[in-house]
Design a protein around this motif. Structure first.
Motif, PDB file in Angstrom:
ATOM      1  N   PHE A 121      23.251  10.286  42.001  1.00 41.45           N
ATOM      2  CA  PHE A 121      24.031  10.893  40.923  1.00 41.45           C
ATOM      3  C   PHE A 121      23.206  10.998  39.645  1.00 41.45           C
ATOM      4  N   MET A 122      23.543  11.991  38.848  1.00 35.34           N
ATOM      5  CA  MET A 122      23.211  12.001  37.442  1.00 35.34           C
ATOM      6  C   MET A 122      24.536  11.638  36.770  1.00 35.34           C
ATOM      7  N   VAL A 123      24.556  10.513  36.098  1.00 39.95           N
ATOM      8  CA  VAL A 123      25.777  10.034  35.446  1.00 39.95           C
ATOM      9  C   VAL A 123      25.658  10.315  33.952  1.00 39.95           C
ATOM     10  N   THR A 124      26.645  11.000  33.417  1.00 41.43           N
ATOM     11  CA  THR A 124      26.707  11.283  31.989  1.00 41.43           C
ATOM     12  C   THR A 124      27.724  10.342  31.358  1.00 41.43           C
ATOM     13  N   GLU A 125      27.260   9.593  30.371  1.00 35.60           N
ATOM     14  CA  GLU A 125      28.128   8.683  29.631  1.00 35.60           C
ATOM     15  C   GLU A 125      28.156   9.155  28.179  1.00 35.60           C
ATOM     16  N   VAL A 126      29.342   9.268  27.630  1.00 26.76           N
ATOM     17  CA  VAL A 126      29.498   9.639  26.228  1.00 26.76           C
ATOM     18  C   VAL A 126      30.109   8.443  25.504  1.00 26.76           C
ATOM     19  N   TYR A 127      29.431   8.026  24.439  1.00 32.50           N
ATOM     20  CA  TYR A 127      29.889   6.901  23.626  1.00 32.50           C
ATOM     21  C   TYR A 127      30.184   7.384  22.217  1.00 32.50           C
ATOM     22  N   LEU A 128      31.209   6.789  21.610  1.00 38.30           N
ATOM     23  CA  LEU A 128      31.610   7.103  20.242  1.00 38.30           C
ATOM     24  C   LEU A 128      31.553   5.818  19.440  1.00 38.30           C
ATOM     25  N   LYS A 129      30.934   5.878  18.274  1.00 41.04           N
ATOM     26  CA  LYS A 129      30.850   4.697  17.422  1.00 41.04           C
ATOM     27  C   LYS A 129      32.082   4.653  16.533  1.00 41.04           C
ATOM     28  N   GLN A 130      32.878   3.579  16.701  1.00 42.53           N
ATOM     29  CA  GLN A 130      34.112   3.404  15.948  1.00 42.53           C
ATOM     30  C   GLN A 130      34.084   2.028  15.299  1.00 42.53           C
ATOM     31  N   ASP A 131      34.213   1.994  13.993  1.00 41.11           N
ATOM     32  CA  ASP A 131      34.190   0.725  13.249  1.00 41.11           C
ATOM     33  C   ASP A 131      32.954  -0.100  13.595  1.00 41.11           C
ATOM     34  N   GLY A 132      31.804   0.582  13.712  1.00 44.47           N
ATOM     35  CA  GLY A 132      30.535  -0.100  13.965  1.00 44.47           C
ATOM     36  C   GLY A 132      30.309  -0.533  15.398  1.00 44.47           C
ATOM     37  N   LYS A 133      31.193  -0.142  16.325  1.00 45.45           N
ATOM     38  CA  LYS A 133      31.101  -0.567  17.722  1.00 45.45           C
ATOM     39  C   LYS A 133      31.152   0.654  18.645  1.00 45.45           C
ATOM     40  N   TRP A 134      30.289   0.679  19.660  1.00 51.13           N
ATOM     41  CA  TRP A 134      30.275   1.778  20.620  1.00 51.13           C
ATOM     42  C   TRP A 134      31.404   1.611  21.627  1.00 51.13           C
ATOM     43  N   LYS A 135      32.161   2.700  21.846  1.00 54.41           N
ATOM     44  CA  LYS A 135      33.221   2.757  22.852  1.00 54.41           C
ATOM     45  C   LYS A 135      32.926   3.943  23.764  1.00 54.41           C
ATOM     46  N   MET A 136      33.183   3.782  25.058  1.00 47.48           N
ATOM     47  CA  MET A 136      32.953   4.880  25.995  1.00 47.48           C
ATOM     48  C   MET A 136      34.093   5.887  25.906  1.00 47.48           C
ATOM     49  N   GLY A 137      33.721   7.159  25.796  1.00 49.49           N
ATOM     50  CA  GLY A 137      34.691   8.239  25.747  1.00 49.49           C
ATOM     51  C   GLY A 137      34.764   9.036  27.034  1.00 49.49           C
ATOM     52  N   SER A 138      33.678   8.974  27.837  1.00 49.21           N
ATOM     53  CA  SER A 138      33.651   9.745  29.077  1.00 49.21           C
ATOM     54  C   SER A 138      32.572   9.197  30.004  1.00 49.21           C
ATOM     55  N   LEU A 139      32.866   9.232  31.295  1.00 46.68           N
ATOM     56  CA  LEU A 139      31.914   8.856  32.348  1.00 46.68           C
ATOM     57  C   LEU A 139      32.055   9.881  33.462  1.00 46.68           C
TER      58      LEU A 139
END
Length: 157
Positions: A121-139
């Motif tokens: 696989f090629m896995v695409t992960e999208v992270y969003l920085k919220q309040d100084g912390k990275w959260k995953m938005g998509s996998l």
């Protein structure tokens, strides 16, 4: 179309050459480390850690469908998909403000519906920085045309 695919494969191959790699910023390294930890948490079925990582609106795209955070956590916890081992051959991340997009070239050993399977696989992960912390938005898992590289031991009877 074939020319575009060949060009894309060449660009990916060149990006993975040791001499072609760019230096990694502290922020990029943070996301790469988070992604590596995520693969371990998925293999260990550590839904507590994953719950903290996945944004409430996170989406997951698999070969068999797409769903949200609650279903993904239930799928992992219930063993419908066990992400047994992710062998990562290459990872790259680009940060755009408060968004990071990470690509992983992996072979994934998974148990799906009680059957062990291996896919590239090629896995695409999208992270969003919220309040100084990275959260995953998509996998998103995109199956690659290349053969699986990982050598798997035969099951012991």
């Amino acid at each position: 179309m074939a020319l575009c695919l060949a060009g894309l494969q060449m660009a990916i191959a060149q990006a993975n050459l040791p001499g072609a790699q760019k230096s990694t910023s502290a922020e990029e390294q943070e996301v790469l480390t988070l992604s590596k930890n995520k693969w371990g948490w998925m293999a260990d079925k550590n839904t507590d850690q994953l719950n903290g990582l996945f944004d409430d609106k996170c989406v997951f795209v698999h070969m068999g469908g797409s769903w949200g955070k609650t279903q993904e956590l239930n799928t992992i916890k219930g063993g419908m998909i066990w992400y047994k081992k992710a062998e990562v051959y290459g990872a790259s991340v680009n940060v755009f403000g408060n968004t990071a997009i990470l690509l992983n070239d992996i072979d994934l050993v998974a148990v799906v519906g009680g059957n062990e399977v291996v896919h590239s696989f090629m896995v695409t992960e999208v992270y969003l920085k919220q309040d100084g912390k990275w959260k995953m938005g998509s996998l998103t898992f995109s199956q690659l045309m290349r053969p699986v590289k990982l050598k798997i031991d035969a099951p012991k009877n």
